[in-house]
Enzyme design. Sequence first.
Site, short mmCIF file in Angstrom:
data_model
loop_
_atom_site.label_atom_id
_atom_site.label_comp_id
_atom_site.label_asym_id
_atom_site.label_seq_id
_atom_site.Cartn_x
_atom_site.Cartn_y
_atom_site.Cartn_z
N SER A 171 115.87 -31.16 -35.57
CA SER A 171 115.09 -31.03 -36.77
C SER A 171 115.83 -30.37 -37.95
O SER A 171 115.35 -30.43 -39.08
CB SER A 171 113.84 -30.21 -36.46
OG SER A 171 114.20 -28.89 -36.12
N SER A 218 117.82 -28.78 -31.92
CA SER A 218 117.64 -28.98 -33.37
C SER A 218 118.79 -28.49 -34.24
O SER A 218 118.81 -28.79 -35.43
CB SER A 218 116.35 -28.32 -33.84
OG SER A 218 115.26 -29.14 -33.48
N LYS A 236 117.49 -23.15 -43.45
CA LYS A 236 116.45 -24.09 -43.02
C LYS A 236 115.09 -23.55 -43.45
O LYS A 236 114.86 -22.34 -43.38
CB LYS A 236 116.52 -24.25 -41.50
CG LYS A 236 115.58 -25.29 -40.91
CD LYS A 236 115.76 -25.36 -39.39
CE LYS A 236 114.90 -26.44 -38.77
NZ LYS A 236 115.07 -26.52 -37.30
#
Lengths: 485, 95
Positions: free
Chosen positions: A153, A177, A78
């Site tokens: 996210s 997330s 990420k």
Amino acid sequence: MPLYNLSIHEAHDLLSRGEISSLELTKATLGRIDEVDGKLRSFVTVTRELALAQAQQADERIKAGDHAPLTGIPVLIKDNMCTKGTKTTCSSKMLENFVPPYDAAVVEKLNAQGMVMVGKGNMDEFAMGSSTENSAFYPTHNPWDLERVPGGSSGGATTAVAAGEAVYALGSDTGGSIRQPAGFCSVVGLKPTYGRVSRYGLVAFASSLDQIGPVTRDVTDCALVLNAIAGHDPRDSTSVDQPVPDYTKSLIPDLKGLRIGVPEEYFVEGMESGVEQVVRQAVGKLGELGAEVDWGVSLPNTPAALACYYIIAPSEAMANLARYDGVKYGFSAREAENMWDAMEKTRQYGFGPEVKRRIMLGTYALSAGYYEAYYLKAQKVRTLITREFADAFARCDVLVTPTSPTVPFRIGERVDDPMQMYLADVCTLPVNIAGIPGISVPAGFVDGLPVGMQILGKPFSEETLLRVACAYEQATDWGQRRPGV
Amino acid sequence: MRLSSEEVRHIALLARLGVDEADLEKFSEQLSNILENFEILQRVDTTGVPPTSHPVALNNVLRDDEVAPSLASTEILANAPREEEDCFRVRAVLE
């Protein structure tokens, strides 16, 4: 099966036997990225050259007999974890050109195993969001239905793993997330206990809630990645100095004697009936597998958790994001009258609307006259929520809930209504408030759209979560289905 | 709790966050809506409940103050928007 759909442990076995090379696996994964990423947009950056070079090194290591479980296996990181020499943008204009001079602790650990990084994953800007639509660059699309969100996210991480653009990924989870997008994309996502994994080199959003964890195609892979990243790190003073067990040893598909609680407050108003049905059936399955199920557990302060979270997280965020001043790194507004004007304009043009909302919400909650009514009150409610979980875990080994109240929603449906967007995390954020671990596993589909089941345990009970997840995975085939993208 | 556009402007100033005039009204509506939904907090009885200071029970973590290798200033300055003589260049603080 195409190489890019192998799990970590399958790929590891083939690499061990010399039936495939890391270079072949990496090329297959990069080919898959070329094929589908125009539609999915899982990546902010694809690190093709780096991946090919790392794959060659991995093949040499394997030939030399130095073969760790993750050696040579393509991973997506990420884009809020620092990667030395590779841009780390947080999907923000503020960090669009930021190249970290050091690696995050988790990246060091993967490197030590012979990591092959295929790229950096798209996300909601600074991890603030539940749909990956808040990326300053472009939204990510759900591989099960391209018109729907992947969740967020860590949306880029979960779409890539679901669609074969990476064998596994690292995400971060502040209020859901990792778990919420894992549920939306039908992959496995774990948020470890707060302090289990070092946050050193993770771009800070809400420091008392953030935690890094694995996104994988199955539960065995989840255990392998957790083995690699867990552990104490003196550079993160909130990481806990506790021994790291071999998590693969907990993959025993036997639930006899295990007590499972189902908290009624998690079947909230506004929950889709299809989702509720899938999760109730999944819990029923756990009962058939030998667990004792208590359907009547109550966590009465759950309805206040969302407000508690959205006071605490923005308050911490506003302090953390104060570092973006246009002086040390990141975007810097050039046209300004003086120092203050430059700082204000840097943030005005460097941050997107959700980041601005949260900075203002946090500033308000901490400002004179409102601190006690909002921030202090939220921290007291946090204590109550933590105690409630502790009480429940005195009677149950794990709690099981839906990961989200709905299936993936349509792109654009909630972007103009922040409160509706916040509700997407209603089942996951109490877990961060209490600092406990949670895992989302594929539990079925409603009209072809994925539903996740969330399993929660007391602090440092990751082994129990993995055991329950493993038993459920072996008794069902939801996790084996791949999207037709 | 309703936040007026004026209050939003004030909060943005406290955070040194520039906001477009055109967005003030939208932020005021959205933040007001969020805060209204947060009134549920006030209904929770927290009498005698201590605020959480840390999610896991850790006390202050200390270490010896030892010299260790650090990044070179060139590496640190590589991302600086403006630099001069091995330092970050800032705008005049006093005018």
